[in-house]
Design an enzyme around this catalytic site. Structure first.
Site, PDB file in Angstrom:
ATOM      1  CG  ASP A 119      -2.033  -1.167   1.033  1.00 55.00           C
ATOM      2  OD1 ASP A 119      -2.313  -1.459  -0.086  1.00 55.00           O
ATOM      3  OD2 ASP A 119      -2.454  -1.491   2.406  1.00 55.00           O
ATOM      4  CG  ASP A 133      -6.548  -1.631  -1.785  1.00 55.84           C
ATOM      5  OD1 ASP A 133      -6.530  -3.011  -1.656  1.00 55.84           O
ATOM      6  OD2 ASP A 133      -5.657  -1.151  -0.656  1.00 55.84           O
TER       7      ASP A 133
END
Length: 163
Positions: A119, A133
């Site tokens: 991330d 995501d």
């Protein structure tokens, strides 16, 4: 047939963008001070997430990997029968997101099948996320919109009545 191509083109494009941006983030952002953009509203920093969104269940990498495989198999099985452009785009985005994060879980450190999702984007004070995501989120919203509009995923089977 065109809807099937749209689904797979969307999936391929989403997966390519996700993996490309993660590769760039791994080289340009990881191990460095966070970088800020748009007046500090967007921050580029890295976080290795072995769990789900918000680091939920960090020791369940195998479970999330199996769920992703199930999603990918389902989408592959229904891809040939999708008759709506909206459903094709939505499913393609979900495939890209699930595939992108599954790729991380399989091939990123600490090792095969135990990897953590990379991330690297934070907006405001939100959690840190990646483009996979966002593909899942956008795909779910498109599918939700199609559902509320009453658009079926598959074409209705013709009904035959004896004459």
């Amino acid at each position: 047939m065109r809807r099937t191509y749209l689904l797979w083109a969307t999936a391929a494009a989403g997966l390519a963008v996700d993996q490309s941006t993660k590769a760039i983030a791994a080289v340009a952002v990881e191990g460095r001070e966070p970088r800020h953009a748009l007046g500090g509203e967007v921050t580029f920093t890295t976080f290795r997430n072995s769990g789900a969104a918000g680091s939920f269940a960090p020791h369940a990498t195998l479970v999330f990997s199996l769920l992703a495989v199930g999603v990918l198999i389902f989408i592959a099985r229904v891809s040939g029968s999708v008759r709506s452009a909206g459903w094709a785009v939505g499913l393609g985005l979900i495939f890209a997101g699930a595939g992108g994060n599954l790729t991380d879980r399989l091939f990123r450190t600490p090792g095969f099948g135990r990897g953590a999702v990379l991330d690297f984007i934070q907006v405001g004070h939100s959690g840190i996320f990646n483009l996979a995501d966002q593909c899942v989120t956008a795909g779910a919203l498109v599918i939700l919109f199609q559902t509320f509009r009453g658009v079926p995923m598959r074409a209705k089977e013709p009904t035959y009545s004896p004459s």
